[in-house]
Design an enzyme around this catalytic site. Structure first.
Site, mmCIF file in Angstrom:
data_model
loop_
_atom_site.group_PDB
_atom_site.id
_atom_site.type_symbol
_atom_site.label_atom_id
_atom_site.label_comp_id
_atom_site.label_asym_id
_atom_site.label_seq_id
_atom_site.Cartn_x
_atom_site.Cartn_y
_atom_site.Cartn_z
ATOM 1 N N ASP A 1 51.244 81.940 49.087
ATOM 2 C CA ASP A 1 51.239 82.639 50.376
ATOM 3 C C ASP A 1 51.378 84.160 50.205
ATOM 4 O O ASP A 1 51.936 84.635 49.218
ATOM 5 C CB ASP A 1 52.394 82.106 51.228
ATOM 6 N N ASN B 1 48.822 86.644 50.573
ATOM 7 C CA ASN B 1 47.691 87.487 50.153
ATOM 8 C C ASN B 1 47.356 88.528 51.205
ATOM 9 O O ASN B 1 47.116 89.698 50.905
ATOM 10 C CB ASN B 1 46.440 86.637 49.921
ATOM 11 N N ARG C 1 49.265 89.715 53.768
ATOM 12 C CA ARG C 1 50.316 90.732 53.958
ATOM 13 C C ARG C 1 50.331 91.712 52.788
ATOM 14 O O ARG C 1 50.524 92.909 52.963
ATOM 15 C CB ARG C 1 51.683 90.042 54.106
ATOM 16 N N HIS D 1 43.082 88.029 48.820
ATOM 17 C CA HIS D 1 42.619 86.739 48.280
ATOM 18 C C HIS D 1 41.960 86.933 46.910
ATOM 19 O O HIS D 1 42.137 86.120 46.008
ATOM 20 C CB HIS D 1 41.630 86.072 49.240
ATOM 21 N N GLU E 1 43.877 73.634 58.236
ATOM 22 C CA GLU E 1 44.053 74.587 59.352
ATOM 23 C C GLU E 1 43.348 75.925 59.079
ATOM 24 O O GLU E 1 43.099 76.705 60.004
ATOM 25 C CB GLU E 1 45.540 74.872 59.600
ATOM 26 N N ASN E 2 43.043 76.201 57.814
ATOM 27 C CA ASN E 2 42.476 77.517 57.471
ATOM 28 C C ASN E 2 41.062 77.753 58.027
ATOM 29 O O ASN E 2 40.602 78.894 58.077
ATOM 30 C CB ASN E 2 42.475 77.740 55.953
ATOM 31 N N TRP E 3 40.386 76.684 58.499
ATOM 32 C CA TRP E 3 39.051 76.875 59.097
ATOM 33 C C TRP E 3 39.136 77.750 60.330
ATOM 34 O O TRP E 3 38.131 78.325 60.758
ATOM 35 C CB TRP E 3 38.431 75.530 59.484
ATOM 36 N N ARG F 1 40.543 80.534 60.654
ATOM 37 C CA ARG F 1 40.527 81.982 60.351
ATOM 38 C C ARG F 1 39.130 82.544 60.632
ATOM 39 O O ARG F 1 38.185 81.790 60.853
ATOM 40 C CB ARG F 1 40.904 82.190 58.897
ATOM 41 N N GLU G 1 62.344 69.588 44.379
ATOM 42 C CA GLU G 1 63.178 70.766 44.587
ATOM 43 C C GLU G 1 62.279 71.853 45.187
ATOM 44 O O GLU G 1 61.106 71.984 44.800
ATOM 45 C CB GLU G 1 63.739 71.264 43.247
HETATM 46 C C1 FPP Z 1 47.753 82.247 52.029
HETATM 47 O O1 FPP Z 1 47.946 83.625 52.136
HETATM 48 C C2 FPP Z 1 46.688 82.004 51.084
HETATM 49 C C3 FPP Z 1 45.527 81.366 51.372
HETATM 50 C C4 FPP Z 1 45.217 80.829 52.710
HETATM 51 C C5 FPP Z 1 44.459 81.216 50.387
HETATM 52 C C6 FPP Z 1 44.867 80.997 48.963
HETATM 53 C C7 FPP Z 1 43.713 81.372 48.130
HETATM 54 C C8 FPP Z 1 43.757 82.107 46.991
HETATM 55 C C9 FPP Z 1 45.004 82.517 46.330
HETATM 56 C C10 FPP Z 1 42.528 82.609 46.350
HETATM 57 C C11 FPP Z 1 41.520 81.651 45.872
HETATM 58 C C12 FPP Z 1 42.006 80.516 45.080
HETATM 59 C C13 FPP Z 1 41.317 79.951 44.074
HETATM 60 C C14 FPP Z 1 41.722 78.635 43.570
HETATM 61 C C15 FPP Z 1 40.176 80.607 43.441
HETATM 62 P P1 FPP Z 1 47.677 84.386 53.501
HETATM 63 O O2 FPP Z 1 46.519 85.273 53.315
HETATM 64 O O3 FPP Z 1 47.651 83.416 54.612
HETATM 65 O O4 FPP Z 1 48.949 85.264 53.592
HETATM 66 P P2 FPP Z 1 49.543 85.994 54.853
HETATM 67 O O5 FPP Z 1 50.553 85.049 55.381
HETATM 68 O O6 FPP Z 1 50.125 87.211 54.245
HETATM 69 O O7 FPP Z 1 48.450 86.303 55.821
#
Ligand code: FPP
Length: 238
Positions: free
Chosen positions: A16, A18, A20, A33, A63-65, A67, A203
């Protein structure tokens, strides 16, 4: 293996922060990302060096769809790129790669890459890296219940024969042991629909460090914290 560390066999990570992390630098979320994707290989390699056998990463939730199309597109592009480059990593590091989640919603070329990577790396027995893509714990359980119901409909199983083992065996990666340690980066202390069944006795470790800054040293800190924990599985001495 490392000095005095208790090594978890399976570490699951919610990557989590990326967005922020990128915003704090005045950059677009997708930059976060891209940087986060670079940590996947570093952290998996470090896990292997510590003696961790399984790493599961929450890469894209059901749920990420919701975005923006731009962000979903950027993430899919990163998965495409990773699925191309990870073959070399798998070959060099004896690494098996698997994907859990509902693959039917992914673009055909991504599904083909996943099938190729999973098949090509199936021979490796070092670290197993499992990417959760279009994954949701409730969705996984719903699909498992459907599979079990189909067996009942076909007369292969009766309702009273269904046990917790039947459910475990119907999940996406039934041969992978449940996580010993679940890490979530960047401050939030929630499970967010990740491995709902499998995390029952894991844990939990939360850190304020955002995923793009989470490297081998941070992983070691989490394993040190795990080493200090007294794991309980609901027995009488709890
Ligand atoms: C959550 O951070 C992260 C994600 C929804 C995507 C995770 C993906 C990667 C780390 C990159 C690609 C992965 C691979 C396997 C190549 P967020 O952006 O929702 O954080 P936020 O809460 O700060 O907005």
């Amino acid at each position: 293996m490392q000095d005095n560390l208790k090594i978890p066999a399976h570490v699951a990570i919610i990557m989590d922060g990326n967005g922020r992390w990128a915003k704090a630098q005045g950059k677009p979320r997708t930059f976060g990302h891209t940087e986060g994707a670079k940590r996947v290989a570093d952290v998996t390699r470090a896990a292997g060096e510590l003696g961790i056998k399984y790493v599961t990463l929450y890469a894209f939730s059901t749920e990420n769809w919701s975005r923006s199309a731009e962000e979903v597109g950027a993430l899919m592009k990163l998965f495409r790129g990773y699925l191309k480059t990870c073959i070399k990593d798998a070959d060099e590091n004896n690494m098996r790669i698997r994907v859990i989640g509902d693959k039917t919603a992914l673009d055909p070329d991504i599904r083909e890459s996943i099938a190729y990577v999973e098949e090509h790396s199936a021979k490796y027995d070092g670290v197993t890296l499992t990417l959760a893509i279009n994954y949701g714990g409730r969705d996984e359980l719903t699909r498992a219940v459907r599979k079990i119901a189909e067996s009942v409909e076909k007369g292969k199983l009766t309702a009273s024969e269904i046990t917790a083992d039947t459910i475990s065996a119907s999940l996406d990666a039934p041969d992978i042991p449940d996580p010993d340690l679940m890490i979530r980066t960047c401050g939030e202390e929630r499970i967010s629909n990740f491995l709902l069944w499998e995390l029952a006795y894991s844990e939990l470790y939360f850190t304020d460090v955002a995923w793009p800054d989470f490297g081998p040293e941070e992983l070691k800190k989490a394993v040190e914290a795990y080493t200090r924990r007294d794991r309980r599985f609901g027995g009488a001495d709890e």
